[in-house]
Design an enzyme around this catalytic site. Sequence first.
Site, PDB file in Angstrom:
ATOM      1  N   ASP A 331      12.522  14.496  -3.143  1.00  0.00           N
ATOM      2  CA  ASP A 331      12.186  14.586  -4.455  1.00  0.00           C
ATOM      3  C   ASP A 331      12.643  15.607  -5.463  1.00  0.00           C
ATOM      4  OD1 ASP A 331      10.981  12.033  -4.019  1.00  0.00           O
ATOM      5  OD2 ASP A 331       8.994  13.037  -4.003  1.00  0.00           O
ATOM      6  N   TYR A 416       5.041   7.218  -6.620  1.00  0.00           N
ATOM      7  CA  TYR A 416       3.993   8.092  -5.849  1.00  0.00           C
ATOM      8  C   TYR A 416       3.804   9.169  -6.874  1.00  0.00           C
ATOM      9  CZ  TYR A 416       3.236   6.965  -1.298  1.00  0.00           C
ATOM     10  OH  TYR A 416       2.673   6.293   0.048  1.00  0.00           O
TER      11      TYR A 416
HETATM   12 CU   LIG Z   1       3.048   7.129   1.595  1.00  0.00          CU
END
Ligand SMILES: [Cu+2]
Lengths: 674, 674
Positions: A331, A416
């Site tokens: 990320d 997320y």
């Molecule tokens: Cu996960």
Amino acid sequence: PLRRKHDKRSLVFADLTREEYLQVQQYMLTLKDLDISTNSLTKPSENFLFLIELSLPKKADALAYLDGKGANPIREATVVVFYGAQGYIKEYVVAPLPYPTYHRDVTMERYKTELPITARTVTIGEYDLVFKFLDEVFSKMGKILKESFDVGPNNKLQMFEQMPRGVRSGDRKTWISFFRNMSGIYIHPVGFEVLVNHQSVNASAWRVERLLYNGQYFDTVKDLQDKYDKGFVKKIVYKQSPDYGSLKPRNKPLQIGPQLFYGEFKRYSISNNHVVYMDWSFAFGLSSLTGMRVFDVRFNDERIVYELSVQEAMSVYGSLTPGMMLTKFLDSSIGIGRFAHELVRGVDCPHEASYVDTYRYIDVPAPVRVRNSICIFEHSMGQPLRRHFSDFSHTSYGGMMNSALVFRTITAIGNYDYMWDFIFYQSGSVEAKVHATGYIASSYLVDGNLKYGHQVADKVLGNIHTHFINFKVDLDVLGLNNYFQTKDMEYVNTSLPWMPDHYAMVPQLVEKQLKTEQEAALHHDTKTPRYLHIASNKTNRWGHQRSYRLQVLSFTGDNLPESQAEERAMSWARYKVAITKRKDLEQTSSSLYNQNNIWTPAVDFSKYIADNESIENEDLVAWVTTGFLHIPHAEDIPNTVTVGNGGGILLRPHNYFDEDPSIHSADGVYIAPG
Amino acid sequence: PLRRKHDKRSLVFADLTREEYLQVQQYMLTLKDLDISTNSLTKPSENFLFLIELSLPKKADALAYLDGKGANPIREATVVVFYGAQGYIKEYVVAPLPYPTYHRDVTMERYKTELPITARTVTIGEYDLVFKFLDEVFSKMGKILKESFDVGPNNKLQMFEQMPRGVRSGDRKTWISFFRNMSGIYIHPVGFEVLVNHQSVNASAWRVERLLYNGQYFDTVKDLQDKYDKGFVKKIVYKQSPDYGSLKPRNKPLQIGPQLFYGEFKRYSISNNHVVYMDWSFAFGLSSLTGMRVFDVRFNDERIVYELSVQEAMSVYGSLTPGMMLTKFLDSSIGIGRFAHELVRGVDCPHEASYVDTYRYIDVPAPVRVRNSICIFEHSMGQPLRRHFSDFSHTSYGGMMNSALVFRTITAIGNYDYMWDFIFYQSGSVEAKVHATGYIASSYLVDGNLKYGHQVADKVLGNIHTHFINFKVDLDVLGLNNYFQTKDMEYVNTSLPWMPDHYAMVPQLVEKQLKTEQEAALHHDTKTPRYLHIASNKTNRWGHQRSYRLQVLSFTGDNLPESQAEERAMSWARYKVAITKRKDLEQTSSSLYNQNNIWTPAVDFSKYIADNESIENEDLVAWVTTGFLHIPHAEDIPNTVTVGNGGGILLRPHNYFDEDPSIHSADGVYIAPG
Ligand SMILES: [Cu+2]
Ligand SMILES: [Ca+2]
Ligand SMILES: [Ca+2]
Ligand SMILES: [Ca+2]
Ligand SMILES: [Ca+2]
Ligand SMILES: [Cu+2]
């Protein structure tokens, strides 16, 4: 009545101001021969000013300044330019701020290699072309898309990309999976994926290399169409899907839940990027790439941590379908701090929290202000920090509620949302915690895919994946000269002094000092001493080395085998904890370029320990990995909950003080009879 | 507006009322031929009514009643009598309550063995004689005690005992260590220990078998005195000690810390021993021996847990000095719930919490009411339970604050205070947590003792020790017929479907079902699958077995080697998790008698799995061990802090529901643009 004073020297760690970003941008634009654009739709074939960030000062300079022994270090910015026209990436240091007069190419100094243009993050400019490319492709297959997915003028599919983009260095071939245009697209796969080769900086050279429709592969759009028309394809027949990804409440509030309130005023204070709370003080910042960080963390004016920072959030997925089969997200290459959006009062943090704005410049034409993107609050943990009730002798009660300061950002990186907390306890402990929430990534359920997860909705597989999170912990325990110690127990067969013919297994303390970087690289899956310490060789009142202990809370799965070409880009994940001799040029365990050139990573953490330096009496950094294995289940729909889905590190004093410092807290309560 | 209704059937699990205790006591006193005393100073040589407790109903009977298919089970009490006159211990069931008419000796049924009188807990009556015995001993050595410890008419030493009391069955020889008469005696050892043989029920036969003074052993008081007078002893010369064990605040409050408040009214309700909170309901009780427990835990009216209870708290110590050298505490033999004292508002629990009184009968002449010994409150965890911010498509925000119900007791068992929390989350998870605080146990620092811990004060060693805590988790997932499943990941070398000559290591899901008790006894130090589930063979909407996952958070040290005679009394501690086929006669993993007859324990948990029964399609119980290794350090003075010193188990739905149940919470927040 605050116990500590603010210190403006914290600004040495402050993110750039709006004005500073603008000045740096302007400076870069004066360099006409570089031919840089700041337009948000700059094409990959052009030169684009991607990033402006604070360039952290050299530690020696910062310390000299903080400790009153040196001048304020020259303030510098890091600038990243994607040179599409030339085919490479350059990093510059631009200084002095706020009014730069010079720049310096630091690419080789920092990475020991050139950075090929294919290592770059996909920009908004490139996405714009990808969307146009896909529109073009889709325009040729209206019938299939209409019949299968009800695609039409008012209903487009949404996309989610595989990373890395290929299987070897130079590749930029992305499997793009398509999702229904509904809330929580990530859990609405339609069963259609397209492999787009966008390696060339010229979009005209881009092409579709493969398609996947309902589990069947096709070489070209035409191939799919022909077979579809001839009935050689198992068709997906569109039907409307329930809105199971919606986060809209399904019940009306009964009454509001318990709330936090401050009886009098706040017991902490924020000035610039400096926070004081009880005996604590620290500076903070938010890197667009690596996210939240604090510096110069002091307790009682004594520096304990030079830097505590998020480094990387990585996930490896499993699937039968290509969109998720090779996926390994890194990320920080997209930007973790970049996605620290506004926090919602009363949900993301208590209503009463303090909220701080941040400014950043990443893939934008001008600096962006993100309102309320950091929250800071004192929280009552609802339990005593310590207490004892005595009724055997000296009947009395002493205790104190555990109230602690929480420093938080939440970064919504695509599907997320990671919640990042640094918590400062009155007992001298600092905790770094991460929790995951938001949407899982998913794929279309085809035969054989249940080996890779669980079904979580109609035709939807929640794919198995790992979460590995890396933190940098630069403890400075009473200065820079530290040692890495371990402590544990062992049973020793011992004769009883008062009946020497009788033996018993008695626990003993086992202390070790690990002396080199490789000894101190603690692999997962190996037995590790239970106590890990960064120690000074100064002793406390009782003659023990003053130390901070690292207590790691982790539920990680298995790291990618080292046999895999992609593994070097995430080699920090081999270790629960690794200790290195600190270097200014080993600032991060990952880099902006690790995702898209994963096979030849700009930063390979394992190189930091390959030289196996001595870690005795040195400035040490602990790189700590935590995370959890995620086997998605029905309760991940619509969102993963934070409870149980996280990890953390607790930094605890261990013989650092002569007694528990919370005994000096004004929150202590004592009750004696009568 | 509560979501659930109270149910009086919870009373089937309720602790005895004051009236019930009195009736049982009275009934026992009518049995003249048993010659039982209830006097608190009953001598060991007499027959003493030590304990009255609820005798839990047979599960089948309780379930039939709860589920409307059977009558209210006859309410029964367990009574423990120490027959000093006869030399054995008996357990009776006395019933029916509240007005008993019969009793039944259940000793053999429950323990398959007679219980020798030496297995008994030391009573107040015995302590009274021990104190007198020691006074007598001390009266002969006034000079030494005065010179060394300033003992005089107004200054007595305090004592702390070693357990077990000897090295073999039948032994009752206790090393008693002496401590300064100051706050937190446990951290004020003076360097004097005495081995008292009090094996006989007749105190006249008791004797001193050895003495330890400043690291030197002596056979008799006279021996010590002679050598002391002749100068053959390295003397301890009294000097006053600072009051470092005091919990008195050293600073005045600045202002009060953050507080919890309920905006409107409480969102939970307590009636009798029944709690309802949002979708949850449960019954609760507090055993004098094992402590806190809940039964019939339901979510949305569906029973998930039949019993969740504390079983045992065990510690093994290391030392060079005898008082701590062999020490292995098994707290349920002293009584864990027994020490659930009054909780302090605003410190032990939030001010706004609800407080519940409990009644018990253990080593007392009459039932005791303990005011406010349980607290129940809804707490805002200060973080979202879930949230997602979307800016890529469908810009919106959905989330909810994590508010959960906490059920708590704190038991101050001598030096240590254990905080026990059961937490009920809106996502369908239940967590059992334990934290340790209070005073560490310590010993006098003599040469060679630093192998066993760290110095924490002048001449004081904080001894290394383990904390092992056992919980019983009787999940009933959709009824009694359950399976024990494990899930984990493994990398499998896989050919890429779209480029078959290229292979990659791709994570796959690995599911197993463990079929027997021995397969499912998961030893510490062995690699264990990461996900552990109690599963039904009923499936959720997506075809997966509905299950609850056990997620264990633990930092335990090493369990005592199985070679040691004492180990069988704590054999539950061999396992992180062990699964047994549930039996009414395997109610607890330890017993009241395990501490004082540790070598021939009344309950040896390993026998529950020795028959290696099938655990397929059976009523299963998970016995879960957590805890931490404690290497004391200066910051344990005066009290150990709760932060980092604990462990727990999270019971989480995993494909139990069809989606996250918190989506139905009225606490959900949704924000859409415009
Ligand atoms: Cu996960
Ligand atoms: Ca190195
Ligand atoms: Ca350091
Ligand atoms: Ca069995
Ligand atoms: Ca069961
Ligand atoms: Cu301890």
